[in-house]
Every structure is written in C-alpha cells, then in structure tokens.
Motif scaffolding. Structure first.
Motif, PDB file in Angstrom:
ATOM      1  N   GLU A   1       3.896  -5.926   0.639  1.00  0.00           N
ATOM      2  CA  GLU A   1       2.596  -5.439   0.026  1.00  0.00           C
ATOM      3  C   GLU A   1       1.564  -5.416   0.765  1.00  0.00           C
ATOM      4  O   GLU A   1       0.624  -4.597   1.028  1.00  0.00           O
TER       5      GLU A   1
ATOM      6  N   ILE B   1      -9.907  -8.227   3.497  1.00  0.00           N
ATOM      7  CA  ILE B   1     -10.487  -6.746   3.404  1.00  0.00           C
ATOM      8  C   ILE B   1     -11.565  -6.280   2.612  1.00  0.00           C
ATOM      9  O   ILE B   1     -12.762  -5.782   3.136  1.00  0.00           O
ATOM     10  N   LYS B   2     -11.756  -6.864   1.441  1.00  0.00           N
ATOM     11  CA  LYS B   2     -12.951  -6.614   0.675  1.00  0.00           C
ATOM     12  C   LYS B   2     -14.163  -7.059   1.168  1.00  0.00           C
ATOM     13  O   LYS B   2     -15.180  -6.392   1.141  1.00  0.00           O
TER      14      LYS B   2
ATOM     15  N   LYS C   1       1.341  -3.379   3.946  1.00  0.00           N
ATOM     16  CA  LYS C   1       1.051  -1.989   3.601  1.00  0.00           C
ATOM     17  C   LYS C   1      -0.467  -2.068   3.622  1.00  0.00           C
ATOM     18  O   LYS C   1      -0.921  -1.126   4.248  1.00  0.00           O
ATOM     19  N   LEU C   2      -1.075  -3.073   3.015  1.00  0.00           N
ATOM     20  CA  LEU C   2      -2.445  -2.861   3.008  1.00  0.00           C
ATOM     21  C   LEU C   2      -3.186  -3.168   4.091  1.00  0.00           C
ATOM     22  O   LEU C   2      -4.012  -2.220   4.456  1.00  0.00           O
TER      23      LEU C   2
ATOM     24  N   ASP D   1      -0.684 -10.369  -0.191  1.00  0.00           N
ATOM     25  CA  ASP D   1      -1.511  -9.164  -0.748  1.00  0.00           C
ATOM     26  C   ASP D   1      -2.667  -9.470  -1.239  1.00  0.00           C
ATOM     27  O   ASP D   1      -3.511  -8.532  -0.818  1.00  0.00           O
ATOM     28  N   MET D   2      -2.514 -10.565  -1.950  1.00  0.00           N
ATOM     29  CA  MET D   2      -3.923 -10.695  -2.709  1.00  0.00           C
ATOM     30  C   MET D   2      -5.212 -11.381  -1.623  1.00  0.00           C
ATOM     31  O   MET D   2      -6.191 -11.117  -1.554  1.00  0.00           O
TER      32      MET D   2
ATOM     33  N   ALA E   1      -4.980 -10.498   1.470  1.00  0.00           N
ATOM     34  CA  ALA E   1      -5.258  -9.506   2.498  1.00  0.00           C
ATOM     35  C   ALA E   1      -6.076  -8.544   1.669  1.00  0.00           C
ATOM     36  O   ALA E   1      -7.303  -8.272   2.253  1.00  0.00           O
ATOM     37  N   ARG E   2      -6.414  -8.422   0.300  1.00  0.00           N
ATOM     38  CA  ARG E   2      -7.364  -7.589  -0.314  1.00  0.00           C
ATOM     39  C   ARG E   2      -8.512  -8.477  -0.287  1.00  0.00           C
ATOM     40  O   ARG E   2      -9.473  -7.796  -0.026  1.00  0.00           O
TER      41      ARG E   2
ATOM     42  N   LYS F   1      -2.003   2.226  -6.849  1.00  0.00           N
ATOM     43  CA  LYS F   1      -2.513   1.571  -5.445  1.00  0.00           C
ATOM     44  C   LYS F   1      -2.938   2.387  -4.624  1.00  0.00           C
ATOM     45  O   LYS F   1      -2.530   3.208  -4.006  1.00  0.00           O
TER      46      LYS F   1
ATOM     47  N   VAL G   1     -15.321  -5.203   4.097  1.00  0.00           N
ATOM     48  CA  VAL G   1     -15.874  -3.844   3.916  1.00  0.00           C
ATOM     49  C   VAL G   1     -17.452  -4.220   3.423  1.00  0.00           C
ATOM     50  O   VAL G   1     -18.359  -3.476   3.574  1.00  0.00           O
TER      51      VAL G   1
ATOM     52  N   LEU H   1     -11.262  -1.178  -4.426  1.00  0.00           N
ATOM     53  CA  LEU H   1     -10.943  -0.605  -3.189  1.00  0.00           C
ATOM     54  C   LEU H   1      -9.485  -0.275  -3.400  1.00  0.00           C
ATOM     55  O   LEU H   1      -8.882   0.493  -2.386  1.00  0.00           O
ATOM     56  N   PHE H   2      -8.680  -0.981  -4.083  1.00  0.00           N
ATOM     57  CA  PHE H   2      -7.394  -1.078  -3.930  1.00  0.00           C
ATOM     58  C   PHE H   2      -6.640  -0.604  -5.089  1.00  0.00           C
ATOM     59  O   PHE H   2      -5.365   0.010  -4.983  1.00  0.00           O
TER      60      PHE H   2
ATOM     61  N   ASP I   1      -9.571  -4.750  -8.413  1.00  0.00           N
ATOM     62  CA  ASP I   1      -9.008  -5.320  -7.180  1.00  0.00           C
ATOM     63  C   ASP I   1      -8.153  -6.709  -7.570  1.00  0.00           C
ATOM     64  O   ASP I   1      -7.560  -7.167  -6.560  1.00  0.00           O
TER      65      ASP I   1
ATOM     66  N   TYR J   1      -4.197   1.955  -1.774  1.00  0.00           N
ATOM     67  CA  TYR J   1      -4.052   1.674  -0.291  1.00  0.00           C
ATOM     68  C   TYR J   1      -2.499   2.105  -0.114  1.00  0.00           C
ATOM     69  O   TYR J   1      -2.188   1.843   1.219  1.00  0.00           O
ATOM     70  N   ASP J   2      -1.946   2.502  -1.039  1.00  0.00           N
ATOM     71  CA  ASP J   2      -0.525   3.148  -0.822  1.00  0.00           C
ATOM     72  C   ASP J   2      -0.062   4.584  -1.152  1.00  0.00           C
ATOM     73  O   ASP J   2       0.621   4.870  -2.161  1.00  0.00           O
TER      74      ASP J   2
ATOM     75  N   TRP K   1       5.039 -11.498  -1.379  1.00  0.00           N
ATOM     76  CA  TRP K   1       4.617 -10.214  -1.513  1.00  0.00           C
ATOM     77  C   TRP K   1       3.883  -9.873   0.001  1.00  0.00           C
ATOM     78  O   TRP K   1       2.911  -9.115  -0.024  1.00  0.00           O
TER      79      TRP K   1
ATOM     80  N   LYS L   1      -2.825  -0.012   6.557  1.00  0.00           N
ATOM     81  CA  LYS L   1      -3.863   1.025   5.892  1.00  0.00           C
ATOM     82  C   LYS L   1      -5.298   0.756   6.339  1.00  0.00           C
ATOM     83  O   LYS L   1      -5.931   1.742   6.908  1.00  0.00           O
ATOM     84  N   TYR L   2      -5.609  -0.292   6.578  1.00  0.00           N
ATOM     85  CA  TYR L   2      -6.969  -0.731   7.237  1.00  0.00           C
ATOM     86  C   TYR L   2      -7.044  -0.928   8.588  1.00  0.00           C
ATOM     87  O   TYR L   2      -8.056  -1.415   9.159  1.00  0.00           O
TER      88      TYR L   2
END
Ligand code: SF4
Lengths: 500, 81
Positions: free
Chosen positions: A467, A441-442, A470-471, A434-435, A437-438, B69, A445, B3-4, B48, B71-72, A464, A474-475
């Motif tokens: 998680e 994506i960041k 999910k992220l 998830d980290m 992915a964040r 969260k 963006v 963002l998250f 983040d 994003y959720d 994770w 969403k994107y």
C-alpha cells in the motif's frame, strides 16, 4: 584559608575524578602502576572492545569513553557532545529521555542505601552555613566538590580542600558562585578527606557484543579505565553476568581475586556485589566507582561515583527518584536544547501515537527520518560513511499518526540548509509503511515541495508495504524494498544529495 | 485538505442518527462526528489518518459507506452485498 586542589596535583585524572594523595593535597602520588596480581596462568587477553549497546544518540553522548573503546563509528564522535536528557514540553507529560544522569551526591546516596561505604560526612550543602555544619561534624580535613553535571570541575576550581569548618564554609561559598561550562552547581558535596593507600576502578555497564552486563575492576583507579585497558591490560579484570541470575558474592570474589589478595578481596567484594545489584535493580546503563579507595587505615570507601539510569526505567523507579529529590520535570542536558529539538519534542508530546520528533540537531543538509532500534544508528552511520551530511538524527517508530509524521517532516524541511530528506528503517512490523509514507508526503506537500524531488529515498519494508509503495509511486518518490540493504539505501540518498 | 483518503456516506444513512452515532463510535481515528444538532460530520483533517480498517463499511447497508483511496485511482473500499 582553604586549599585549592591544583589541576597539576590532580593531573592523573582525565575525567575530573577527585583523588587523594596520601593526605597531602597537592602531593602527587607515584604513577608507577601497582604490581599486577593476576595469576601467571590467567589469560592476558586485552580489554575487550565494548560495542555501542544503547539505543539513542543522546545515550551515546553520555557514554563514558569505556563504551567507545575500539568503536570507530562516526556516530560516536558525532554524538559525543549532544544532550544527555531530552527536553519536554511544559504542557505535555514528561517525555522519556534517553538517559538520566545522577549527580555525584545522588549516585552516592543510592550506593549508600545498598551498603557501599562512603567517606565520612558525604552530604550535600546548599549554602556555606550548611557546609560549615557538615564539616564541623566531620571534625577533620574535608574536600568540597561542586555538584554539576559537567566535566572539568576540578580544572574550573570546583574542587577545594579545607582543614576546618570555617575554611569549608569559605570554600563552599566560592564553589557555589562558580559556574562550570555554563552549569550552576546544584550544591557542594562535603566529605572527609583521608590518606589513600591504593585506588581502584570499579564499574558495571552493558557489553553490547556479549549482550550481557559486564563488571570491570582495575587496580589503577582514578584515571580513565580505557587508558588502563590500552596501556596496562593486565591491570583490568572483567566478568560478565546474567540479567536472570543474581551476581553472587562468589562471582564477585572470582573477579576481585584477579587483582587483589588477602583481606582486600573481601573488602572489595562488599563494593562489587552491591554495584551489580544496583545496576540490575534500577535499570542503569552505567554504575561506576572511581576511585574506589583503600585508605591508609585499610578501610575502603567510594571516593567518587557515577550512575546513569536508562530513561525507560524512570517511571518504574519514580519512588526512588522522588526520594533522591529528582523531579519529574528535571532536564539534564550537556547543552541546552536547540529550538529545533524543542519543536521536535513538542511534536512528539502533542500526540501519543508512536514516536516522531525525537530529534537531535546537526548542521548538515540531509534530513533523516530513521528508525528500528539499532537500525537507526546503523543508518546514521551508513549515511556518514557514504560521505553524507545529516541535518538531524530523528527516530520514528511505534506507528506514529500521519499528522505527527507530517509535522515532523515540515519541521525538518523548515530547517535552513536542508535540501532533501531520507526516510529509512529496517524491516518493521510495528509501524505501517503506508502511514509513514502518507505522513512524509503530506509534510513535503504542505511545505510546498514536490515529494519526488525532496524525498531522496524511502526504504521502509514491512507492514502494509504494498500500500505504501502504491502511494510512493503515485508521488514519484524513489523507494526500495528489503532487497536493498540499509547501507545501499543510505548510499543512494547520499549520491542523490551530491547530484543535487 | 485530505490528500489520500475520501469517505462517502449515503445521505440516507447520514440522516439516521443511530447509524451516525455508530460510525462515530467505530472509527478508530475520529473521522466521523455527530454534531450537537444530530447531523453526521466527516472531519476533513482526520481523513488522512484512515487506517483502512473497514469498520465503517459495516454500518448501514452495502454501499452506503465507501472509503476512497485517492492515491490509487480512487479505488473504493465498500461492503459488498
Ligand atoms: S476505514 Fe476505519 S479508519 Fe477509515 S474511515 Fe472507516 S472506520 Fe475510520
């Protein structure tokens, strides 16, 4: 006047190896291979292919072709000319690069500390006067060799012969002025030059298939060992040894006895055993003596030597490196780092958390954020074998911060020509999905792009991951779990690029 | 801009200097800071980096700190009573 070592006279060596020809410079020795001394019942299994055992592209770039024998991976050719030592920011702590290559004189100093015999004199001169003094001490014919980390020094005139101290000084002056492939010489190695009766190759490296170090001996030294392996496999002996048990004199003798006989066996053992010990003790990826010469008087000396140290061993052997005069801030590059690579290094150095920014630049269109040890090499190869065109090779791992991954993503996307990025790793437990992915994506963006459009594929299964998924969902990023192989994921990314 | 992750701190808790110091102490990625005037700050640029460790949730009473969260569907992580 000193005598130039003509390339023609030295044409046996394809890797700038200095060789002696019976004391007469320029008189080529016969190339008839010495009769094989292998026992008739010995296995004639050809020289075994050695896979890529090391972890980074830059390491591979410095691999002697011995490593690459039989390896058809596009990675090998892709990385051949890349930096051998990573740059680091001046402000930040020195980064651990993939490999530290020693100059010949440093390699020889290391060998000499372990009792390996060198030609008489064998000292570095940094000026013509110093060369004169060393040559005067040798009191006989000398050879002077430019100390550069580039190949082609012989062809470039970086190896000269001298008969006396004055000639040596003149030769040193010429060599010190000579730039070879953009490298200024560190100095000139001055050594005695004596008639040679026989040349051997002796090397120790890692065998990635056997996952053990392997000692290789050939009685056809002075030329590329892979050429010998291909054309004269009966002139190669090799022996694996363990990282746990010391390489004993007995095992050294077993190896040597395949190719030598009589008193030569004991003489060669005095090179084989120390080389194995040095290899293990200092975290080397390669220790090589080529040629290892039997002189006309029956003694043996290391005429040329080559040592590469694993970058991770650098801090562990800081004292040795200091003693050899290798500074913490020394970069040893096959080519200067690009701005892109320096920027990547700065991103990595700016934040201690994890690795992100260990970048090597290519000129393709698909940015790669890849990782998981050998997995990154596999992924790079997979992209190439699907017809992809990587813009870079960039390993991540060890749970980098979101900010670090984002900065790296911005860097990769800012590189002209990059259309998309692929984020792929093997299954990871030490890096949170998830980290990462964040972070990507960041970065996407913040670069003004749509993550669903710019990220060709995200395949990082592991900690994770739910998680992370999910992220990504969403994107609108295409992602896959471990049920999709790395090869298939790379194929999906390349297919998307082709459609773009 | 985060963002998250978003973090909500109850004003009552934020005005408690001991609790604020505790928040700054427990967060592994420096999302909380106590300014020189003693006020609790949430460091936007670090949001983040939140590892979802829930350590901050243990400070104060249930519900006084929540991690969202974004994003959720803004799912809230908060200490249950
Ligand atoms: S969950 Fe952990 S990382 Fe996130 S704000 Fe709370 S203490 Fe910091």
């Amino acid at each position: 006047m000193f005598e130039r070592a003509s390339p023609a006279a030295m044409s046996r060596s394809t890797r700038d190896r200095m060789r002696w020809t019976g004391g007469s410079a320029g008189a080529p020795a016969s190339r008839a291979p010495p009769a094989a001394k292998r026992p008739p019942n010995a296995s004639s299994v050809p020289f075994v292919k050695i896979s890529i055992p090391i972890h980074t592209p830059s390491t591979i770039s410095r691999m002697p072709s011995t490593f690459a024998m039989g390896v058809s991976s596009p990675l090998v050719s892709a990385f051949r000319q890349l930096p051998l030592w990573r740059p680091w920011s001046k402000k930040a702590r020195p980064r651990e690069g993939p490999l530290l290559r020693f100059y010949e004189y440093e390699s020889k100093q290391l060998l000499a500390r372990h009792g390996v015999a060198l030609p008489k004199g064998s000292r570095l001169a940094r000026s013509a006067d110093e060369a004169r003094q060393i040559a005067a001490g040798i009191a006989g014919p000398t050879v002077l060799k430019s100390q550069v980390l580039s190949g082609g020094r012989m062809k470039a005139g970086g190896v000269l012969f001298a008969e006396n101290a004055d000639q040596a000084a003149a030769a040193a002056e010429t060599i010190l002025r000579l730039e070879i492939n953009g490298h200024k010489p560190r100095g000139v190695l001055v050594e005695s030059r004596q008639p040679v009766a026989q040349e051997y190759y002796l090397g120790v490296t890692w065998d990635g298939i056997a996952k053990r170090p392997v000692m290789i001996l050939s009685d056809m030294g002075g030329i590329d060992v892979e050429e010998v392996a291909e054309k004269h496999p009966d002139h190669i002996a090799k022996r694996h040894f363990s990282t746990l048990l010391p390489f004993s004199e007995y095992r050294a003798k077993q190896l040597v006895a395949q190719l030598a006989s009589g008193s030569d066996v004991n003489a060669l053992v005095r090179f084989v055993a120390p080389l194995a010990r040095i290899f293990m003790q200092y975290g080397l990826t390669l220790a090589e003596i080529n040629p290892l010469a039997k002189l006309a008087d029956g003694s043996f000396v290391a005429l040329d030597a080559h040592v590469d140290m694993e970058a991770e061993a650098r801090s562990q052997h800081a004292a040795l490196l200091r003693e050899l005069g290798i500074g913490d801030d020394e970069t040893r590059m096959a080519r200067p780092p690009t701005k892109f690579e320096l920027d990547g290094a700065a991103i990595n150095a700016a934040d201690h958390r994890g690795v992100a920014g260990n970048v090597t630049e290519f000129d393709g269109t698909l940015g790669l954020i890849i990782g998981a040890g050998g997995g990154s090499l596999t992924l790079f190869d997979a992209v190439r074998s699907h017809g992809g065109d990587p813009a870079n090779y960039c390993e991540i791992g060890g749970n980098p911060s979101v900010g670090k991954v984002a900065a790296l993503t911005r860097l990769i996307l800012a590189k002209p020509g990059v259309k998309k990025i692929a984020v792929m790793m093997n299954v990871v437990s030490n890096t949170r999905v998830d980290m990462v992915a964040r972070g990507v994506i960041k970065g996407v963006v913040e670069s003004g792009h749509d993550p669903g459009e710019k990220i060709a594929i995200f395949r990082i299964p592991g900690s994770w991951e739910q998680e992370g998924f999910k992220l990504l969902g969403k994107y609108g990023v295409e992602f896959c779990d471990r049920s999709v192989s790395m090869y298939e994921a790379a194929g999906r990314a390349v297919a998307k690029m082709k459609r773009a | 801009m985060a963002l998250f992750i978003a973090v909500d701190v109850d004003p009552e808790l934020a005005s408690d200097s001991a609790a604020s110091r505790k928040l700054a102490e427990v967060c592994p990625v420096d999302i909380f800071k106590v300014s020189s005037s003693g006020a609790l700050e949430v460091i936007e640029k670090n949001l983040d980096e939140c590892t979802l460790c829930e350590l901050c949730l243990a400070v104060g009473k249930p519900g006084q700190v929540a991690v969202r969260k974004l994003y959720d569907d803004s799912a809230r992580l908060e200490r249950r009573a």
